[in-house]
Motif scaffolding. Structure first.
Motif, PDB file in Angstrom:
ATOM      1  N   GLY A 135       0.798  -1.224   0.000  1.00  0.00           N
ATOM      2  CA  GLY A 135       0.000   0.000   0.000  1.00  0.00           C
ATOM      3  C   GLY A 135       0.826   1.267   0.000  1.00  0.00           C
ATOM      4  N   LEU A 170       2.766   4.609  -0.820  1.00  0.00           N
ATOM      5  CA  LEU A 170       2.679   5.787  -1.675  1.00  0.00           C
ATOM      6  C   LEU A 170       4.084   6.316  -1.954  1.00  0.00           C
ATOM      7  N   TRP A 171       4.169   7.182  -2.944  1.00  0.00           N
ATOM      8  CA  TRP A 171       5.446   7.811  -3.296  1.00  0.00           C
ATOM      9  C   TRP A 171       5.369   9.302  -3.000  1.00  0.00           C
ATOM     10  N   GLY A 226      -4.744  10.010  -8.557  1.00  0.00           N
ATOM     11  CA  GLY A 226      -3.723   9.285  -7.803  1.00  0.00           C
ATOM     12  C   GLY A 226      -3.053  10.071  -6.706  1.00  0.00           C
ATOM     13  N   ARG A 285      -2.765  11.673  -3.152  1.00  0.00           N
ATOM     14  CA  ARG A 285      -3.390  11.395  -1.858  1.00  0.00           C
ATOM     15  C   ARG A 285      -3.171  12.506  -0.832  1.00  0.00           C
ATOM     16  N   ALA A 307       1.523  10.343  -3.790  1.00  0.00           N
ATOM     17  CA  ALA A 307       0.654   9.801  -4.835  1.00  0.00           C
ATOM     18  C   ALA A 307       0.890   8.307  -4.978  1.00  0.00           C
ATOM     19  N   ASP A 308       0.006   7.674  -5.746  1.00  0.00           N
ATOM     20  CA  ASP A 308       0.065   6.226  -5.907  1.00  0.00           C
ATOM     21  C   ASP A 308       1.299   5.768  -6.681  1.00  0.00           C
ATOM     22  N   HIS A 309       1.805   6.613  -7.556  1.00  0.00           N
ATOM     23  CA  HIS A 309       2.916   6.256  -8.435  1.00  0.00           C
ATOM     24  C   HIS A 309       3.918   7.403  -8.433  1.00  0.00           C
ATOM     25  N   GLN A 344       3.133  10.120 -10.948  1.00  0.00           N
ATOM     26  CA  GLN A 344       2.008  10.961 -10.529  1.00  0.00           C
ATOM     27  C   GLN A 344       2.463  11.979  -9.490  1.00  0.00           C
ATOM     28  N   THR A 400      -1.614  10.623   5.405  1.00  0.00           N
ATOM     29  CA  THR A 400      -2.373   9.687   4.572  1.00  0.00           C
ATOM     30  C   THR A 400      -2.724   8.398   5.291  1.00  0.00           C
ATOM     31  N   ARG A 446      -0.795   5.897   5.336  1.00  0.00           N
ATOM     32  CA  ARG A 446      -0.198   4.837   4.525  1.00  0.00           C
ATOM     33  C   ARG A 446       1.320   4.999   4.483  1.00  0.00           C
TER      34      ARG A 446
END
Length: 766
Positions: A30, A32-33, A59, A61, A102-104, A107, A250, A252
């Protein structure tokens, strides 16, 4: 695995095979970057920050600014002056302004580019003397002068028969660790965070992060991740607070991993400096006085600049007797990138100057430069310019004699006449019989050696080991002995950062020597054990090694007490090869049998002798714990038509007190010399108007295996009576005097003054 043995490092194989896990390899489910929004200006007022577009992107967060900080928006190693995220001003190009998760990673990067920051651009101050000038704008509330260190030793009006002066300039050098800054922050779901990070000092990071995040220290837990080099670049916070902020926001895990260009603004650099010197001596070569003004550019924030300028000032004369000294060291705020710790820590800059001065003085006196150094070399019991007497072995003269005694390599056919070489053949068919790879510039050398001249140069340097000026230097070690799979095992737990220097192996060797056990496990460093200080100042083997030794001795004492209480032996006991043995090595009982299910654990702190603050007005005090000395000789070929330089050979001699791992010591001497060579002839961060122009390994030139010459070495083990096993710190002296020896050899080959480093081709041809 014992003290004094050349043991191969367990991480060596995985690193050369590419299977070692570095901090940039960290992953979590899970995850994030994170990405950082950075200032495009070296000096500006922030008018507004608009994050609406970035927050609306797919994407994304979280997007954070200084408004999202829960704790203090300021941190710093010695002075809390650097914002976590800039709020009103940016003071250097690349300063952090906002954060994105973000997820990637792509992104995150795109969202960071979408954050709109309004700036009122201000005129940057990019020169240290400009920052000191009357009427210069204040970059910080207390002004631009960060620290002024004064040394007033002996007669301030001393006069001499022979006087030489010089002005020297040192460029900005990058530590250039191969592993960029990276880490992974994982929220614990209870308001705390676990950070896996490549750093040099876990506990100082923990304290700063707790302040920034508004959390108690126990809620911020740090674990050492695999580190790809440090050299001072990882003493300060970089992405630590940013990753933790995003993770807590977040809920995460968040990973931040810098690109190479971002790494150049994500950590501090070696201070550039301007140094003005005057040396006075009698006609017999005896040094009478030294006067110097050292000005270092600290960049936008303090980092460890106040300690660096203290070192640059304290060791400004070099390892020589000097009855009278007037030294002023100043470090200044500018709008250049922040500068801080780098291997050698202030003593590198001054060594270029004081060794050039010794060569100038030798020329003015008509003396051999090595003999001049030997005549003035510090000896045991002598005072340095801070008034502190140097105890223990002080082999400066011996080190110089030893490097001079190494045979000088023969010149290659086709070279021109240098200062220390016979005249070889010249102009024979454009390189006929000549190995072009041996020339400065290699096969690209268009002159094929007609203008090549050889020079030989010498330098000696010294610096402090460990923290100075009253800092509470200590380390904590926990040692645990128990039976595992039927055999005794020792676990060693410290917070000492393994930054590539081999500290993990040293801890194992010390525990193995003290406990006589073959199975030694060194646990990964984290904040579950007391602080070990930073992996800097060449101190970890001394200080953490001392703590491991003390804890191991305490465990050993309990084991032998247990054996005596249960077995009542009549002979003196010790532990050897997993057994308790008596006189003559006769086995009394195996450790596994003696211990059974018992676990013996001891925790100890080790503190060296205390130091004192430098006197504010005179700089006189016992400010330093230990001194380390090294000398180098360089043999250099210079193509005087093209300005190309090839370092043919380096020779070094260094007193290491006791080589805990001789193989590792050799590696330190070679690696330190490589960094010295880099600053001498190629490495420089090009900063123009506050902007770094060469933030890549394409344009920032580093020595490669093709640039490194053979390194001859003579390692002395003279023993320090105040340290564990008599050892001395090893890592920094090789970087201090190697570069100045190379520059001295360039001067000898060319006859040019060469007062700026790194030496550039046009310095040798114009």
């Amino acid at each position: 695995m014992r003290v004094g043995e050349s043991v191969r490092r367990p991480d060596g194989g995985p690193k050369v095979r590419g299977t070692f896990a570095y901090s940039s390899d960290l992953r979590a489910e899970g995850m994030l970057w994170g990405a950082t929004v950075r200032s495009p200006h070296p000096h500006a007022r922030i008018v507004d920050i608009d994050v609406s577009e970035a927050r609306a992107m797919p994407g994304v967060r979280a997007v954070l600014t200084h408004h999202d900080l829960r704790g203090k928006n300021v941190y710093g190693l010695e002075i809390e002056d650097q914002p976590v995220l800039a709020s009103d001003h940016v003071r250097y190009w690349g300063e952090a302004v906002a954060l994105v998760a973000a997820d990637h990673p792509e992104q995150a990067r795109r969202a960071a580019a979408a954050v709109r920051v309004g700036y009122e651009v201000l005129q940057p101050i990019v020169n240290a003397e400009q920052a000191l000038a009357p009427g210069a704008p204040n970059l910080h509330p207390d002004g631009n002068l960060l620290r002024h260190v004064k040394i007033r030793h002996g007669d301030q009006s001393a006069r001499a028969e022979v006087v030489v002066t010089g002005e020297y300039e040192i460029g900005m050098q990058d530590q250039a660790p191969l592993g960029p800054e990276s880490g992974l922050a994982i929220p614990d779901g209870e308001g705390g965070v676990d950070l896996h990070i490549a750093t040099q000092w876990l506990h100082v990071d923990q304290q700063q992060l707790a302040n920034v995040l508004g959390l108690p220290k126990e809620k911020v837990r740090l674990t050492m991740a695999g580190i790809g080099g440090a050299f001072g670049a990882r003493e300060d916070l970089s992405m630590q607070a940013h990753a933790c902020m995003l993770a807590l926001k977040t809920g995460r895990p968040v990973k931040i991993s810098y690109s190479r260009p971002e790494s150049f603004v994500g950590h501090v650099h070696r201070h550039p400096g301007r140094l003005t010197y005057e040396h006075g001596a009698n006609r017999d070569g005896t040094l009478v006085y030294v006067r110097a003004r050292i000005v270092l550019d600290g960049g936008a924030y303090a980092s460890s600049s106040t300690a660096v300028i203290a070192n640059a000032t304290c060791f400004a004369v070099g390892p020589y007797r000097c009855p009278n000294a007037t030294i002023d060291g100043l470090v200044v705020y500018t709008n250049n990138p922040p500068c801080g710790a780098m291997r050698g820590f202030g003593s590198v800059q001054n060594c270029y100057a004081h060794e050039a001065q010794m060569d100038r003085l030798a020329a003015a006196l008509g003396m051999d430069p090595v003999e001049l150094r030997i005549r003035n070399a510090l000896e045991t019991g002598d005072e340095v310019i801070t008034g502190q007497a140097v105890d223990g072995p002080v082999p400066v003269a011996e080190l110089l004699r030893r490097v001079r005694a190494f045979p000088v390599p023969s010149p290659h056919r086709g070279e021109g006449r240098g200062s220390d070489t016979p005249s070889p053949h010249r102009g024979e068919g454009r390189g006929e019989g000549l190995n072009l790879l041996s020339l400065p510039g290699g096969v690209s050398n268009t002159t094929h050696g007609e203008g090549v001249k050889r020079g030989v140069g010498y330098a000696a340097g010294f610096k402090n080991i460990g923290y100075s000026e009253g800092f509470d230097d200590y380390s904590t070690a926990r040692v645990r002995l128990f039976v595992h799979d039927g055999k005794p095992r020792v676990e060693v737990h410290t917070a000492a950062a393994e930054v590539g220097q081999g500290n993990v192996l040293v801890q194992a060797q010390i525990a193995g020597s003290e406990l006589g056990v073959n199975d030694i496990v060194v646990l990964n460093a984290d904040t579950r054990v007391g602080s070990s200080g930073s992996s800097s100042a060449s101190r970890q083997t001394y200080i953490t090694g001392g703590a491991v030794k003390a804890a191991s001795e305490a465990v050993c004492k309990r084991v032998l007490e247990l054996a005596e209480s249960e077995l009542h032996p009549a002979t003196e006991l010790r532990i050897e090869d997993d057994s308790v043995v008596g006189a003559g090595g006769k086995q009394i009982v195996s450790l596994a049998t003696l211990l059974g299910d018992a676990v013996i654990e001891e925790t100890r702190e080790f503190r060296p002798r205390r130091t004192q603050h430098l006197d504010r007005d005179t700089g006189q005090s016992n400010a330093h714990m230990q001194f380390a000395f090294a000398a180098h000789r360089a043999v250099v070929d210079v193509d005087t038509e093209l300005g190309l330089v090839k370092v043919v050979e380096l020779a070094t001699a260094q007193d290491v007190g006791k080589a805990i791992n001789p193989l590792a010591v050799q590696g330190q001497l070679e690696g330190g010399a490589a960094q010295g060579l880099g600053l001498a002839v190629m490495e420089e961060i090009q900063v123009k108007d506050g902007v770094i122009r060469n933030a890549s390994f394409t344009d920032y030139l580093l020595p490669t295996i093709l640039d490194m010459p053979p390194v001859k070495m003579d390692i002395l083990e003279l023993g320090d009576p105040n340290s564990p096993y008599g050892l001395k710190g090893v890592g920094e002296p090789p970087t201090i005097s190697s570069g100045p020896a190379i520059v001295a050899a360039i001067r000898a080959a060319t006859g040019r003054g060469v007062t700026r480093v790194p030496v550039r081709p046009h310095d040798l041809t114009l």
